[in-house]
Structure formats: structure tokens, C-alpha cells
Design a protein around this motif. Structure first.
Motif, PDB file in Angstrom:
ATOM      1  N   TYR A  10      26.093 -33.113  92.294  1.00 33.35           N
ATOM      2  CA  TYR A  10      27.372 -33.384  91.626  1.00 33.35           C
ATOM      3  C   TYR A  10      27.462 -32.712  90.266  1.00 33.35           C
ATOM      4  N   LEU A  11      26.356 -32.610  89.544  1.00 34.42           N
ATOM      5  CA  LEU A  11      26.366 -31.872  88.274  1.00 34.42           C
ATOM      6  C   LEU A  11      26.697 -30.400  88.519  1.00 34.42           C
ATOM      7  N   SER A  12      26.106 -29.822  89.545  1.00 34.22           N
ATOM      8  CA  SER A  12      26.387 -28.416  89.848  1.00 34.22           C
ATOM      9  C   SER A  12      27.843 -28.233  90.291  1.00 34.22           C
ATOM     10  N   ILE A  72      32.861 -36.073  88.872  1.00 35.82           N
ATOM     11  CA  ILE A  72      32.394 -36.928  87.774  1.00 35.82           C
ATOM     12  C   ILE A  72      32.317 -38.375  88.242  1.00 35.82           C
ATOM     13  N   GLY A  73      33.346 -38.835  88.931  1.00 38.37           N
ATOM     14  CA  GLY A  73      33.349 -40.211  89.447  1.00 38.37           C
ATOM     15  C   GLY A  73      32.212 -40.448  90.428  1.00 38.37           C
ATOM     16  N   TYR A  74      31.996 -39.493  91.315  1.00 40.04           N
ATOM     17  CA  TYR A  74      30.920 -39.640  92.301  1.00 40.04           C
ATOM     18  C   TYR A  74      29.549 -39.545  91.643  1.00 40.04           C
ATOM     19  N   LEU A  75      29.430 -38.748  90.591  1.00 41.67           N
ATOM     20  CA  LEU A  75      28.173 -38.682  89.851  1.00 41.67           C
ATOM     21  C   LEU A  75      27.872 -40.027  89.199  1.00 41.67           C
ATOM     22  N   LEU A  76      28.887 -40.627  88.593  1.00 43.18           N
ATOM     23  CA  LEU A  76      28.699 -41.941  87.963  1.00 43.18           C
ATOM     24  C   LEU A  76      28.314 -42.994  89.002  1.00 43.18           C
ATOM     25  N   GLU A  77      28.968 -42.961  90.153  1.00 43.34           N
ATOM     26  CA  GLU A  77      28.620 -43.903  91.225  1.00 43.34           C
ATOM     27  C   GLU A  77      27.186 -43.678  91.717  1.00 43.34           C
ATOM     28  N   MET A  79      24.728 -42.466  89.945  1.00 47.22           N
ATOM     29  CA  MET A  79      23.822 -42.950  88.900  1.00 47.22           C
ATOM     30  C   MET A  79      23.726 -44.474  88.904  1.00 47.22           C
ATOM     31  N   ARG A  80      24.759 -45.129  89.392  1.00 46.78           N
ATOM     32  CA  ARG A  80      24.744 -46.596  89.509  1.00 46.78           C
ATOM     33  C   ARG A  80      24.038 -47.050  90.788  1.00 46.78           C
ATOM     34  N   GLY A  81      23.626 -46.112  91.621  1.00 47.02           N
ATOM     35  CA  GLY A  81      22.925 -46.454  92.849  1.00 47.02           C
ATOM     36  C   GLY A  81      23.811 -46.592  94.062  1.00 47.02           C
ATOM     37  N   ASN A  82      25.062 -46.162  93.940  1.00 51.13           N
ATOM     38  CA  ASN A  82      26.014 -46.260  95.047  1.00 51.13           C
ATOM     39  C   ASN A  82      26.619 -44.875  95.319  1.00 51.13           C
ATOM     40  N   PRO A  83      25.825 -43.949  95.894  1.00 49.80           N
ATOM     41  CA  PRO A  83      26.321 -42.579  96.062  1.00 49.80           C
ATOM     42  C   PRO A  83      27.436 -42.484  97.096  1.00 49.80           C
ATOM     43  N   LYS A  84      28.320 -41.549  96.830  1.00 48.59           N
ATOM     44  CA  LYS A  84      29.438 -41.260  97.737  1.00 48.59           C
ATOM     45  C   LYS A  84      29.271 -39.838  98.254  1.00 48.59           C
ATOM     46  N   ILE A  85      29.963 -39.545  99.336  1.00 50.02           N
ATOM     47  CA  ILE A  85      29.886 -38.225  99.948  1.00 50.02           C
ATOM     48  C   ILE A  85      31.146 -37.443  99.600  1.00 50.02           C
TER      49      ILE A  85
END
Length: 176
Positions: A10-12, A72-77, A79-85
Motif C-alpha cells: 500500500y505504501l508503494s 491510505i485508508g487500506y494502509l491504515l486498516e 496497520m490496525r490488523g484488519n487488511p483489505k484487498i
């Protein structure tokens, strides 16, 4: 961090989406040149940028902003331990190989519609010669087509998508 590969993916995606550089470059005899990416299209005709390309780029900038905010939203999720695709930036560089095929179709059929046959190679990587004849005259143009460093960066990011999916799958099984 439980999802380092997913976070890196997600950062990339954010970085590649934010950088306003083209992914691919085309030029036909220096008369027409096109620099494009999924987020911009810059078309120059005899050295002047076409207004239509500015309008298209303006619209694609909205899409660029959307991709950045979703990533950015998916990166934050993540990092919270709830990854999205989010696979859009995986498919773009992979399917971008179709871009030269689309150009091929345009250069193959457009001259026929205008009444003169053309010979255009299917895949151009580097420099090739476009030939045609019109009213008994031979027409030749040097056609350049190549990916830029941003395309390679986007493709590298797409490669991260697969291990990030495996990482998500593995961590979900561990949680069950």
C-alpha cells in the motif's frame, strides 16, 4: 507489525499514484508523441500539447486522488490488523501491456479508414519503422515506444501484491 508486505504494497501504491510521471512513451516521427499512465495522458502534436490531453489528464487526476485516498485508508486498516484487498494497482501495470496493442490497432486500422494501407509491427519496444504508401508515394516514420522507470516501479509494486495476499491468507488462518 503483522502485515509488513501488505503495508509495503500500500505504501508503494500511494507513492506510485502520487508521482505525476508517465508510464509509457510513444512517438511517431516526432510529429505526434504520447506520454501516458493510468493517471495522465499528454499528447503533443508537432511540439504543441493538445488541449484534449489536458482535459483527459484533469479527469484522470480525480482518479489518481481516489486511488491515493483508498490506498491510505487500506494502509491504515492494515496497520490496525484488519487488511483489505485493493487490486487496482496490481492490474494496471499487468494490463498496461495492452497499451501497445491498442496503439497497434489504431495504427493498423486508422490508415485503412483514411484510404491508405499501412505496415505497423504488433509490439514496438524501442524504435521501429512505420511504412505506408499513399498515391504512389512511400511514407516512412520512425516509431518509438518504451516503458519509463515509473512503469517498472509500478510493475514492481504489482509483484508485491501477490505475497501480500498470501500474507493476509496466512494470518487469517492463524487467527481461526
Amino acid at each position: 507489525m503483522r502485515y509488513p508486505l501488505t503495508s509495503l504494497y500500500y505504501l508503494s501504491v500511494i507513492l506510485i499514484s502520487a508521482v505525476p510521471l508517465p508510464w509509457w512513451f510513444y512517438s511517431v516521427g516526432g510529429i505526434v508523441s504520447v506520454s501516458d499512465s493510468p493517471f495522465q495522458v499528454l499528447v503533443y502534436f508537432m511540439g504543441d500539447r493538445l488541449l484534449l490531453s489536458d482535459v483527459i489528464t484533469f479527469l484522470l487526476t480525480g482518479f489518481r486522488i481516489y486511488v491515493i485516498f483508498v490506498a491510505i485508508g487500506y494502509l491504515l486498516e492494515t496497520m490496525r490488523g484488519n487488511p483489505k484487498i485493493y487490486s487496482t494497482m496490481f492490474w494496471f501495470p499487468v494490463l498496461y501491456v495492452l497499451d501497445p496493442v491498442i496503439i497497434y490497432v489504431v495504427f493498423l486500422f486508422l490508415p485503412k479508414l483514411l484510404g491508405f494501407p499501412a505496415n505497423y509491427p504488433l509490439l514496438i519496444w524501442g524504435e521501429e519503422t512505420f511504412t505506408s504508401s499513399y498515391m504512389g508515394n512511400q511514407i516512412r516514420a520512425e516509431v518509438m515506444s518504451y516503458p519509463t522507470i515509473m512503469y517498472w516501479a509500478a510493475l514492481a509494486s504489482a509483484v508485491l501484491y501477490i505475497p501480500s495476499r498470501l500474507e493476509m491468507r496466512k494470518n487469517r488462518k492463524v487467527m481461526k
